[in-house]
Write a protein that holds these residues in place. Sequence first.
Motif: not given
Length: 187
Positions: A105-109
């Motif tokens: 799981v990745n997070v990008i703003g």
Amino acid sequence: MKKRLLILGFALMMMASATACGSQSSTDKDGGNAKTESTAASTDKKSQKFPEFKAKTVTGEDISSDVFKDNKLTVVNVWGSWCGPCVAEIPELQKLYENMKDKGVNVIGLAQDAGTDMDAVKDILEKNKVTYQNVVPEGAVTDFVMSIQAFPSTFLVDSEGNIVDKIQGGRDLESFTKAVEDALNKM
């Protein structure tokens, strides 16, 4: 001309803050606020795609929609430096990123105002010790961001670029984690 742009920018910020920044979705039975809206279900069983893009991160790195292919799920958080709930959930997203990056799981703003107020965006990211990537919107992503009616808005995107869920309003780590785990279990 400059005055018109300033007035337009102020009007947009006021509309966005009045419609979403301070609003919360209804809570679930356990008293949490992890209610999400299934975007896929609301589009006649046809998956909505996140717009394809090529852009730069706030730190100047190249990034494209190919980033989705590298993970099972990507949490895309659309935020603005002017939005209190947006800024408040950034530490929670950083914790989510740290907890879930080894699980695919990745997070990008997606910093809505990075093109106009990069200093404010960088300051917030630095103060919160953010290590996940933040994108400067351009092209199709700018159009996508401008169509959003609530800030913050968070989209769960699968490895093929399909938006599998949408969360409106600020959340905490527990709510984000539940939404991500639910999405992963449905995949």
